[in-house]
Design a protein around this motif. Structure first.
Motif, mmCIF file in Angstrom:
data_model
loop_
_atom_site.group_PDB
_atom_site.id
_atom_site.type_symbol
_atom_site.label_atom_id
_atom_site.label_comp_id
_atom_site.label_asym_id
_atom_site.label_seq_id
_atom_site.Cartn_x
_atom_site.Cartn_y
_atom_site.Cartn_z
ATOM 1 N N GLY A 114 0.771 7.344 1.903
ATOM 2 C CA GLY A 114 -0.150 7.914 1.098
ATOM 3 C C GLY A 114 -0.146 7.622 -0.284
ATOM 4 N N LYS A 115 0.980 7.467 -0.843
ATOM 5 C CA LYS A 115 1.214 7.022 -2.394
ATOM 6 C C LYS A 115 0.410 5.773 -2.797
ATOM 7 C CE LYS A 115 5.576 9.327 -3.271
ATOM 8 N NZ LYS A 115 6.814 9.175 -3.648
ATOM 9 N N ILE A 116 0.459 4.793 -1.539
ATOM 10 C CA ILE A 116 -0.020 3.718 -1.989
ATOM 11 C C ILE A 116 -1.595 3.751 -2.099
ATOM 12 C CG2 ILE A 116 -0.742 1.273 -1.160
ATOM 13 C CD1 ILE A 116 1.748 1.509 0.693
ATOM 14 N N THR A 117 -2.413 4.687 -1.124
ATOM 15 C CA THR A 117 -3.831 4.533 -0.982
ATOM 16 C C THR A 117 -4.216 5.746 -1.968
ATOM 17 O OG1 THR A 117 -3.672 6.042 0.994
ATOM 18 C CG2 THR A 117 -3.791 3.423 1.207
ATOM 19 N N GLY A 118 -3.438 6.879 -2.089
ATOM 20 C CA GLY A 118 -3.842 8.054 -2.931
ATOM 21 C C GLY A 118 -4.368 9.207 -1.972
ATOM 22 N N ARG A 119 -3.674 9.339 -0.911
ATOM 23 C CA ARG A 119 -4.035 10.282 0.122
ATOM 24 C C ARG A 119 -3.198 11.428 -0.030
ATOM 25 N NH1 ARG A 119 -7.503 8.945 4.262
ATOM 26 N NH2 ARG A 119 -7.216 11.109 4.899
ATOM 27 N N VAL A 120 -2.328 11.379 -1.327
ATOM 28 C CA VAL A 120 -1.305 12.580 -1.279
ATOM 29 C C VAL A 120 -1.506 12.937 -2.739
ATOM 30 C CG1 VAL A 120 0.221 12.026 0.584
ATOM 31 C CG2 VAL A 120 0.652 11.015 -1.799
ATOM 32 N N GLU A 121 -0.808 13.980 -3.180
ATOM 33 C CA GLU A 121 -0.508 14.452 -4.646
ATOM 34 C C GLU A 121 0.008 13.385 -5.493
ATOM 35 O OE1 GLU A 121 -2.187 16.954 -5.938
ATOM 36 O OE2 GLU A 121 -2.798 17.865 -3.976
ATOM 37 N N VAL A 122 -0.763 12.655 -6.014
ATOM 38 C CA VAL A 122 -0.003 11.526 -6.791
ATOM 39 C C VAL A 122 -0.366 11.516 -8.343
ATOM 40 C CG1 VAL A 122 0.646 10.000 -4.897
ATOM 41 C CG2 VAL A 122 -1.742 9.845 -5.758
ATOM 42 N N ASP A 123 -0.708 12.716 -8.800
ATOM 43 C CA ASP A 123 -1.203 12.477 -10.231
ATOM 44 C C ASP A 123 -0.364 11.951 -11.284
ATOM 45 O OD1 ASP A 123 -3.506 14.167 -9.392
ATOM 46 O OD2 ASP A 123 -2.538 15.910 -10.169
ATOM 47 N N GLU A 124 1.057 11.695 -10.954
ATOM 48 C CA GLU A 124 1.996 11.233 -11.922
ATOM 49 C C GLU A 124 1.738 9.638 -11.870
ATOM 50 O OE1 GLU A 124 4.021 11.405 -7.860
ATOM 51 O OE2 GLU A 124 2.797 12.690 -9.140
ATOM 52 N N VAL A 125 0.987 9.265 -10.904
ATOM 53 C CA VAL A 125 0.900 7.500 -10.981
ATOM 54 C C VAL A 125 -0.365 7.118 -11.402
ATOM 55 C CG1 VAL A 125 2.701 7.154 -9.176
ATOM 56 C CG2 VAL A 125 0.513 7.319 -8.478
ATOM 57 N N LEU A 126 -1.455 8.171 -11.290
ATOM 58 C CA LEU A 126 -2.929 7.999 -11.476
ATOM 59 C C LEU A 126 -3.206 7.335 -12.811
ATOM 60 C CD1 LEU A 126 -4.721 10.869 -9.497
ATOM 61 C CD2 LEU A 126 -4.375 8.094 -8.621
ATOM 62 N N ASP A 127 -2.722 7.955 -13.775
ATOM 63 C CA ASP A 127 -2.836 7.534 -15.492
ATOM 64 C C ASP A 127 -1.966 6.116 -15.519
ATOM 65 O OD1 ASP A 127 -4.066 10.150 -15.941
ATOM 66 O OD2 ASP A 127 -2.048 10.983 -16.690
ATOM 67 N N LYS A 128 -1.121 6.088 -14.980
ATOM 68 C CA LYS A 128 -0.719 4.826 -15.104
ATOM 69 C C LYS A 128 -1.376 3.408 -14.647
ATOM 70 C CE LYS A 128 3.684 2.015 -14.295
ATOM 71 N NZ LYS A 128 4.940 1.923 -13.762
ATOM 72 N N ILE A 129 -1.867 3.924 -13.380
ATOM 73 C CA ILE A 129 -2.927 2.782 -12.746
ATOM 74 C C ILE A 129 -3.974 2.606 -13.389
ATOM 75 C CG2 ILE A 129 -4.371 2.532 -10.640
ATOM 76 C CD1 ILE A 129 -1.852 3.850 -9.041
ATOM 77 N N PHE A 130 -4.545 3.842 -13.789
ATOM 78 C CA PHE A 130 -6.193 3.611 -14.383
ATOM 79 C C PHE A 130 -6.101 3.290 -15.993
ATOM 80 C CE2 PHE A 130 -7.169 6.075 -10.423
ATOM 81 C CZ PHE A 130 -8.236 4.988 -9.747
ATOM 82 N N GLY A 131 -4.768 3.522 -16.378
ATOM 83 C CA GLY A 131 -4.574 3.337 -17.754
ATOM 84 C C GLY A 131 -4.763 1.778 -18.274
ATOM 85 N N SER A 132 -4.555 1.135 -17.035
ATOM 86 C CA SER A 132 -4.423 -0.699 -17.409
ATOM 87 C C SER A 132 -5.792 -1.301 -17.311
ATOM 88 C CB SER A 132 -3.639 -1.275 -16.251
ATOM 89 O OG SER A 132 -4.101 -0.882 -15.035
ATOM 90 N N PHE A 133 -6.893 -0.269 -16.956
ATOM 91 C CA PHE A 133 -8.342 -0.737 -16.829
ATOM 92 C C PHE A 133 -8.741 -0.902 -18.264
ATOM 93 C CE2 PHE A 133 -7.816 0.083 -12.654
ATOM 94 C CZ PHE A 133 -8.833 -0.123 -11.756
ATOM 95 N N CYS A 134 -9.749 -1.744 -18.397
ATOM 96 C CA CYS A 134 -10.571 -1.394 -19.691
ATOM 97 C C CYS A 134 -11.301 -0.452 -19.867
ATOM 98 C CB CYS A 134 -11.478 -2.805 -19.582
ATOM 99 S SG CYS A 134 -12.689 -3.193 -18.457
ATOM 100 N N ILE A 135 -11.711 -0.419 -21.068
ATOM 101 C CA ILE A 135 -12.741 1.022 -21.319
ATOM 102 C C ILE A 135 -14.043 0.548 -20.863
ATOM 103 C CG2 ILE A 135 -13.966 1.858 -23.211
ATOM 104 C CD1 ILE A 135 -10.981 2.834 -23.258
ATOM 105 N N GLY A 136 -14.755 1.616 -20.078
ATOM 106 C CA GLY A 136 -16.208 1.231 -19.544
ATOM 107 C C GLY A 136 -15.787 1.080 -18.213
ATOM 108 N N LYS A 137 -14.689 0.690 -17.607
ATOM 109 C CA LYS A 137 -14.635 0.459 -16.289
ATOM 110 C C LYS A 137 -13.661 1.596 -15.693
ATOM 111 C CE LYS A 137 -16.071 -1.778 -12.625
ATOM 112 N NZ LYS A 137 -17.391 -2.013 -12.433
#
Length: 447
Positions: free
Chosen positions: A424-447
């Motif tokens: 579930g940690k891979i797909t996001g089907r559990v409580e994984v707030d601690e990894v979300l910021d790290k994952i999405f923080g690598s995206f560009c602004i506007g995406k």
């Protein structure tokens, strides 16, 4: 996730024909009433409205642009989305962004926040979101192909299938925990054991992929080694089709490892030029030689280049042993060899080239592409594309390996529960707030 409406420039800032500014949130339609001559009653979903865009608070005309409205949940983020397609000048972009900042409850989006909201609103899972990030970053055809497959749900479907099988097992186990007076039928026990065994085999096979996914994202690593003045730098310049590294007749010119990133037949490749391998008392050169050997150890393919005009390949048996299965022996300075010498080298399995005269480099590149193609292809089954997937799957295997009916039923169920959580940690089907910021923080602004 807060309830504020976000906005951002989704195209590259600078001079262009069109720039796209996106707005997402429950108050997104405020853009219409605050900055255009359009009425809310006239707003049609998925329809391009030609509007006059006006500044806040002056009302001054900023631009004439296209406005598109995507009604929730039928949008990228799952929220109401307004898209402004303005002329791509710095002045128009800056003025539009400044006006949006004046609207109450509007704020500039953080990196990756549009995709993060899409994830929270069930529009994609984490593997699809990261596939999207890979597609944006893709520089070669193979990277693009694999990113599209992942964004389309290739990994998600496989991981979710595994997770569903384990959840079904967990449901049965918890039922027997609730009714301890009932014995678990032997056929149910056997089915669960078979399920765990099959899943372990599938996960092991998935993990035994030679790090294909990571290589497709980061680049296939090729290190060129050989004695000083063998022509390594000349060869790399010919491959890169530019003066990428310094070429000199002075032995020991190359001291550090030099990386050159190239697109080779659709595959991302990192060629590394290294210090010449020889015995030396000079400390800096010794460090360069040690670095060269370490780079070769880590490489996916090692090209051993030698000057065939003055000597045969040296230490070849040692290199074959140290770089087993990934060594390509190349004889350089073909222009100084006799036809008999060339034929003899080719019979021994060497590719014969002239780096200085760019003779035979096409054949070398073809051989390299064939070796890459044998291992790396987007046409194969889904592969692990990130280190965090690999780590989670290894932990899943640990918990499944610990699964047994020879202990308390509660502990047996806990092994399955922990395995479910790791997938579930891979797909996001559990409580994984601690990894979300790290994952999405690598995206560009506007995406």
């Amino acid at each position: 996730m807060d309830n504020q409406t976000i906005y951002a420039l989704s195209t590259v800032y600078g001079k262009s024909g069109v720039a796209i500014i996106r707005v997402s949130g429950s108050m997104a339609t405020k853009v219409v009433t605050s900055m255009t001559n359009l009425q809310i009653s006239e707003l049609k979903p998925r329809y391009a409205h030609f509007v006059k865009l006006r500044a806040i608070p002056s009302g001054e005309l900023l631009d004439k642009c296209l406005l598109l409205y995507f009604h929730a949940p039928q949008s990228f983020t799952g929220e109401d989305v307004i898209e402004l397609q303005v002329h791509g000048s710095r002045a128009v972009i800056s003025a539009t962004m400044e006006s949006l900042s004046q609207i109450k409850d509007f704020r500039l989006a953080e990196p990756g926040e549009f995709s993060k909201r899409a994830f929270y609103n069930g529009k994609m899972d984490l593997t699809q979101a990261e596939g999207l990030a890979d597609l944006i970053d893709a520089e070669t055809v193979e990277q693009q192909k694999y990113a599209v497959r992942q964004m389309d749900g290739a990994l998600k479907n496989m991981y979710e299938s595994w997770r569903e099988q384990l959840l079904n097992m967990l449901a049965h186990l918890e039922a027997y925990i609730d009714f301890p007076e009932e014995d678990i039928p032997q056929d149910v026990v056997l089915n669960m054991k078979n399920t765990v065994f099959k899943l372990c085999e599938e996960i092991k096979k998935h993990l035994t992929d030679d790090n294909i996914g990571e290589r497709l994202r980061e680049g296939f690593r090729i290190t060129i080694i050989g004695a000083p003045n063998a022509g390594k730098s000349s060869l790399l310049n010919q491959i890169a089709k530019r003066e990428a590294v310094i070429v000199s007749d002075i032995a020991g010119t190359t001291r550090d490892a030099v990386d050159i990133h190239l697109d080779l037949g659709g595959y991302p490749v990192v060629f590394t030029d290294t210090a010449g391998l020889r015995e030396t008392a000079e400390e800096i050169e010794k460090k360069g030689i040690a670095l060269a050997y370490n780079r070769a150890k880590e490489a996916d393919l090692v090209i051993y280049l030698f000057d065939a005009s003055i000597n045969a390949a040296q230490d070849i048996e040692k290199y074959k042993k140290d770089f087993a299965g990934k060594l390509l022996v190349v004889a350089n300075k073909r222009d100084k060899l006799s036809p008999e010498d060339i034929m003899s080298l080719q019979k021994s399995g060497c590719l014969v080239i002239s780096a200085k005269q760019n003779f035979g480099t096409d054949e070398l590149l073809k051989a390299i592409k064939e070796k890459i193609g044998e291992r790396f292809t987007s046409g194969s089954s889904p592969v692990v594309s990130r280190r965090r997937y690999r780590d989670a799957l290894n932990k899943t295997l640990e918990f499944l390996s610990a699964f047994s009916f020879d202990k308390e039923i509660e502990l047996t169920a806990e092994d399955i529960r922990l395995a479910v959580r790791e997938i579930g940690k891979i797909t996001g089907r559990v409580e994984v707030d601690e990894v979300l910021d790290k994952i999405f923080g690598s995206f560009c602004i506007g995406k």
